[in-house]
Design an enzyme around this catalytic site. Structure first.
Site, PDB file in Angstrom:
ATOM      1  N   HIS A   1      46.097  39.584  45.962  1.00  0.00           N
ATOM      2  CA  HIS A   1      45.632  39.719  44.580  1.00  0.00           C
ATOM      3  C   HIS A   1      44.592  40.843  44.458  1.00  0.00           C
ATOM      4  O   HIS A   1      44.696  41.711  43.587  1.00  0.00           O
ATOM      5  CB  HIS A   1      45.050  38.384  44.103  1.00  0.00           C
TER       6      HIS A   1
ATOM      7  N   GLU B   1      37.698  32.958  26.443  1.00  0.00           N
ATOM      8  CA  GLU B   1      38.198  34.331  26.399  1.00  0.00           C
ATOM      9  C   GLU B   1      38.664  34.779  25.012  1.00  0.00           C
ATOM     10  O   GLU B   1      39.791  35.243  24.832  1.00  0.00           O
ATOM     11  CB  GLU B   1      39.341  34.493  27.418  1.00  0.00           C
TER      12      GLU B   1
ATOM     13  N   LYS C   1      39.036  28.799  35.032  1.00  0.00           N
ATOM     14  CA  LYS C   1      40.433  29.191  34.813  1.00  0.00           C
ATOM     15  C   LYS C   1      41.247  28.576  35.933  1.00  0.00           C
ATOM     16  O   LYS C   1      40.950  28.801  37.115  1.00  0.00           O
ATOM     17  CB  LYS C   1      40.595  30.708  34.849  1.00  0.00           C
TER      18      LYS C   1
ATOM     19  N   LYS D   1      29.281  36.726  36.285  1.00  0.00           N
ATOM     20  CA  LYS D   1      30.380  35.885  35.789  1.00  0.00           C
ATOM     21  C   LYS D   1      29.846  34.702  34.997  1.00  0.00           C
ATOM     22  O   LYS D   1      30.390  34.340  33.954  1.00  0.00           O
ATOM     23  CB  LYS D   1      31.269  35.407  36.931  1.00  0.00           C
TER      24      LYS D   1
ATOM     25  N   ASN E   1      39.278  41.036  33.201  1.00  0.00           N
ATOM     26  CA  ASN E   1      40.666  41.350  33.560  1.00  0.00           C
ATOM     27  C   ASN E   1      40.897  42.835  33.773  1.00  0.00           C
ATOM     28  O   ASN E   1      42.056  43.288  33.808  1.00  0.00           O
ATOM     29  CB  ASN E   1      41.619  40.857  32.464  1.00  0.00           C
TER      30      ASN E   1
ATOM     31  N   ARG F   1      34.975  37.842  27.774  1.00  0.00           N
ATOM     32  CA  ARG F   1      35.564  37.369  29.046  1.00  0.00           C
ATOM     33  C   ARG F   1      36.796  38.198  29.425  1.00  0.00           C
ATOM     34  O   ARG F   1      37.110  38.338  30.612  1.00  0.00           O
ATOM     35  CB  ARG F   1      35.908  35.878  28.966  1.00  0.00           C
TER      36      ARG F   1
ATOM     37  N   ARG G   1      45.125  13.248  32.144  1.00  0.00           N
ATOM     38  CA  ARG G   1      44.481  14.078  31.092  1.00  0.00           C
ATOM     39  C   ARG G   1      43.086  14.545  31.474  1.00  0.00           C
ATOM     40  O   ARG G   1      42.270  14.902  30.625  1.00  0.00           O
ATOM     41  CB  ARG G   1      44.454  13.355  29.745  1.00  0.00           C
TER      42      ARG G   1
ATOM     43  N   HIS H   1      43.794  44.044  35.848  1.00  0.00           N
ATOM     44  CA  HIS H   1      44.623  42.893  36.212  1.00  0.00           C
ATOM     45  C   HIS H   1      46.028  42.959  35.609  1.00  0.00           C
ATOM     46  O   HIS H   1      46.961  42.407  36.182  1.00  0.00           O
ATOM     47  CB  HIS H   1      43.931  41.591  35.798  1.00  0.00           C
TER      48      HIS H   1
ATOM     49  N   GLU I   1      37.295  42.524  43.680  1.00  0.00           N
ATOM     50  CA  GLU I   1      36.723  41.815  42.521  1.00  0.00           C
ATOM     51  C   GLU I   1      35.213  42.062  42.438  1.00  0.00           C
ATOM     52  O   GLU I   1      34.638  42.069  41.347  1.00  0.00           O
ATOM     53  CB  GLU I   1      37.018  40.305  42.592  1.00  0.00           C
TER      54      GLU I   1
ATOM     55  N   HIS J   1      48.699  42.357  38.136  1.00  0.00           N
ATOM     56  CA  HIS J   1      49.621  41.213  38.059  1.00  0.00           C
ATOM     57  C   HIS J   1      51.067  41.684  38.098  1.00  0.00           C
ATOM     58  O   HIS J   1      51.941  41.026  38.676  1.00  0.00           O
ATOM     59  CB  HIS J   1      49.374  40.425  36.767  1.00  0.00           C
TER      60      HIS J   1
HETATM   61  P1  NAD Z   1      43.976  32.835  49.027  1.00  0.00           P
HETATM   62  O1  NAD Z   1      43.526  31.606  48.396  1.00  0.00           O
HETATM   63  O2  NAD Z   1      45.432  33.011  49.272  1.00  0.00           O
HETATM   64  O3  NAD Z   1      43.175  33.044  50.380  1.00  0.00           O
HETATM   65  C1  NAD Z   1      43.436  34.168  51.168  1.00  0.00           C
HETATM   66  C2  NAD Z   1      43.793  33.787  52.625  1.00  0.00           C
HETATM   67  O4  NAD Z   1      42.606  33.470  53.338  1.00  0.00           O
HETATM   68  C3  NAD Z   1      44.701  32.587  52.755  1.00  0.00           C
HETATM   69  O5  NAD Z   1      45.588  32.798  53.820  1.00  0.00           O
HETATM   70  C4  NAD Z   1      43.721  31.479  53.086  1.00  0.00           C
HETATM   71  O6  NAD Z   1      44.318  30.402  53.766  1.00  0.00           O
HETATM   72  C5  NAD Z   1      42.746  32.204  53.961  1.00  0.00           C
HETATM   73  N1  NAD Z   1      41.402  31.658  54.041  1.00  0.00           N
HETATM   74  C6  NAD Z   1      40.665  31.131  53.043  1.00  0.00           C
HETATM   75  N2  NAD Z   1      39.428  30.893  53.454  1.00  0.00           N
HETATM   76  C7  NAD Z   1      39.351  31.243  54.745  1.00  0.00           C
HETATM   77  C8  NAD Z   1      38.322  31.240  55.710  1.00  0.00           C
HETATM   78  N3  NAD Z   1      37.076  30.892  55.400  1.00  0.00           N
HETATM   79  N4  NAD Z   1      38.611  31.661  56.956  1.00  0.00           N
HETATM   80  C9  NAD Z   1      39.865  32.092  57.259  1.00  0.00           C
HETATM   81  N5  NAD Z   1      40.878  32.133  56.386  1.00  0.00           N
HETATM   82  C10 NAD Z   1      40.624  31.720  55.140  1.00  0.00           C
HETATM   83  O7  NAD Z   1      43.554  34.132  48.169  1.00  0.00           O
HETATM   84  P2  NAD Z   1      42.201  34.523  47.410  1.00  0.00           P
HETATM   85  O8  NAD Z   1      42.098  35.989  47.555  1.00  0.00           O
HETATM   86  O9  NAD Z   1      41.080  33.668  47.783  1.00  0.00           O
HETATM   87  O10 NAD Z   1      42.534  34.167  45.888  1.00  0.00           O
HETATM   88  C11 NAD Z   1      43.565  34.819  45.191  1.00  0.00           C
HETATM   89  C12 NAD Z   1      44.024  33.922  44.070  1.00  0.00           C
HETATM   90  O11 NAD Z   1      42.935  33.691  43.186  1.00  0.00           O
HETATM   91  C13 NAD Z   1      45.138  34.524  43.236  1.00  0.00           C
HETATM   92  O12 NAD Z   1      46.132  33.550  43.003  1.00  0.00           O
HETATM   93  C14 NAD Z   1      44.457  34.897  41.938  1.00  0.00           C
HETATM   94  O13 NAD Z   1      45.330  34.865  40.846  1.00  0.00           O
HETATM   95  C15 NAD Z   1      43.402  33.838  41.843  1.00  0.00           C
HETATM   96  N6  NAD Z   1      42.256  34.208  41.001  1.00  0.00           N
HETATM   97  C16 NAD Z   1      41.840  33.303  40.073  1.00  0.00           C
HETATM   98  C17 NAD Z   1      40.752  33.578  39.276  1.00  0.00           C
HETATM   99  C18 NAD Z   1      40.260  32.552  38.321  1.00  0.00           C
HETATM  100  O14 NAD Z   1      39.381  32.861  37.517  1.00  0.00           O
HETATM  101  N7  NAD Z   1      40.741  31.315  38.397  1.00  0.00           N
HETATM  102  C19 NAD Z   1      40.069  34.799  39.412  1.00  0.00           C
HETATM  103  C20 NAD Z   1      40.503  35.692  40.374  1.00  0.00           C
HETATM  104  C21 NAD Z   1      41.612  35.386  41.169  1.00  0.00           C
HETATM  105  N1  GLY Z   2      38.971  36.298  36.635  1.00  0.00           N
HETATM  106  C1  GLY Z   2      39.109  36.256  35.225  1.00  0.00           C
HETATM  107  C2  GLY Z   2      38.304  35.197  34.550  1.00  0.00           C
HETATM  108  O1  GLY Z   2      37.764  34.308  35.132  1.00  0.00           O
HETATM  109  O2  GLY Z   2      38.202  35.245  33.365  1.00  0.00           O
END
Ligand code: NAD
Ligand code: GLY
Length: 361
Positions: free
Chosen positions: A263, A235, A141, A225, A243, A239, A119, A246, A183, A250
């Site tokens: 993404h 949100e 998130k 942010k 999106n 917030r 939890r 998005h 982003e 998505h």
């Molecule tokens: P990812 O985590 O898949 O990373 C992209 C690629 O880069 C992967 O192959 C990873 O292994 C590689 N990588 C990471 N760091 C590296 C480094 N320093 N050197 C070399 N390679 C490296 O993708 P992302 O673009 O970081 O994140 C996308 C994800 O984030 C999606 O699932 C999206 O939905 C999520 N997201 C979440 C939020 C949130 O608020 N939680 C906001 C935006 C996006």
């Molecule tokens: N990337 C969307 C959020 O954090 O709200």
């Protein structure tokens, strides 16, 4: 040099550190671990590059590591279970800490595991992509995808801190850097026109990884942010503007199969579709739509929807978006560059027209 920002959430407030070589700064990571047991979770790409350096900083603690497969297609409950299995195997209790070392996929998976395990246990975000440093690691998130919809299963759960070491961006693939810039551009579009203007002038510096330009952009995005999250953690209002694009994006990610479009790439296309719809509904001027498309193109991002995704396929997936109410699609639109609307209902024929017309020629 290290810059520090704060996400202000009362007794759950936490710092975001941004700077070069933070992994080598003695005591920084450890000072945010309040337990004896720690598990660093990373993936097969980031692990060989940075895991050892992070573990070195945790000397004196009982440290375990877990290396997961790499890719958006693994952001699911099956991978989440591997984290729970490891926590159970190593007898982790409530007083323990997870460390997410990786991009947004690892951050979202680990944050959700921390939210659910017994939890709720502590976790730290160590984002290693530009996208994760400017967006996903901040704000709490967490969650995973469902085959039918992006990020459908998750929780709001804040980390102990965010440590964004900008030197790790040097090993990032160029396509991933561009995905992160999508982003970055979003922040200019939704609430920071001055930053959008700066991006128009400095895109080349970001693409060539100029350390000062990157540090400025990451700081500016995190500042925006942090303010949004401090104002509206769960949100219920502002917030949602984070999106922008998005809901379209998505749909592209889920519709094309997770991992085909990054993404950030899907969000870039989605922001262009949102801009087009904003113009079509009388909000945004055509000249501003053109500026948005030009800026995203200059970041080497795709700006047209995939030919395989017709309007019906978009609509089918968009109807399961989290912003919808009673199945009605609600979108973030733009009044001008720097000013976004809150989620608003859209006229179905106008939405269909954008889905059919924008980027189809
Ligand atoms: P990812 O985590 O898949 O990373 C992209 C690629 O880069 C992967 O192959 C990873 O292994 C590689 N990588 C990471 N760091 C590296 C480094 N320093 N050197 C070399 N390679 C490296 O993708 P992302 O673009 O970081 O994140 C996308 C994800 O984030 C999606 O699932 C999206 O939905 C999520 N997201 C979440 C939020 C949130 O608020 N939680 C906001 C935006 C996006
Ligand atoms: N990337 C969307 C959020 O954090 O709200």
């Amino acid at each position: 040099m290290k810059q520090t920002l704060t996400v202000n959430l009362g007794d759950r407030s936490y710092p975001i550190y941004i700077g070069l070589d933070l992994f080598s700064q003695p005591g920084l990571i450890k000072s945010h671990v309040k337990s004896a047991q720690v598990m660093v979770v990373t993936n097969v790409t980031v692990g060989p590059l940075y895991l050892e350096r992070v573990v070195q900083q945790l000397g004196g603690l009982k440290v375990r590591t877990l290396v997961l497969p790499d890719g958006e297609q693994f952001k699911n409950l099956a991978t989440e279970e591997r984290i729970f299995d490891a926590l159970m195997e190593y007898r982790f209790g409530r007083n323990s800490t997870l460390i997410a070392l990786g991009g947004g996929v690892i951050g979202d998976l680990v944050g959700f595991a921390a939210a659910c395990f017994q939890r709720g246990i502590d976790y730290i975000q160590i984002p290693t992509t530009l996208l994760a440093q400017v967006d996903s690691s901040v704000g709490g998130k967490t969650g995973v995808n469902h085959p039918g919809g992006k990020n459908m299963i998750g929780a709001f759960y804040q980390p102990n801190c965010v440590i964004a070491d900008t030197s790790v961006l040097n090993t990032l693939e160029q396509r991933e850097l561009s995905a992160g810039i999508a982003e970055v551009v979003k922040y200019g579009l939704i609430r920071d026109r001055e930053f959008f203007d700066w991006l128009e002038k400095n895109m080349e510096l970001l693409l060539t990884r100029d350390p000062q330009a990157l540090a400025f952009a990451i700081h500016r995005c995190c500042l925006n942010k942090a303010r949004v999250v401090s104002e509206d953690e769960l949100e219920s209002g502002v917030r949602a503007t984070l999106n922008l694009g998005h809901t379209f994006g998505h749909a592209i990610e889920a519709g094309m199969g997770y991992g085909r479009y990054l993404h950030g790439e899907a969000v870039a296309i989605g922001m262009c579709q949102a801009a087009h719809l904003s113009y079509a509904t009388g909000r945004l001027e055509q000249a501003e739509v053109d500026r948005i498309i030009r800026l995203l193109q200059s970041a080497k991002l795709p700006v047209k929807p995939p030919a395989e995704m017709d309007a019906d396929r978009f609509l089918e997936i968009m109807t399961v978006d989290k912003k919808n109410i009673d199945g009605a699609i609600r979108l973030i639109l733009l009044d001008e560059i720097g000013t976004a609307t809150l989620p608003c209902g859209v006229d179905q024929p106008q939405l269909e027209a954008t889905l059919n017309d924008y980027g189809r020629s």
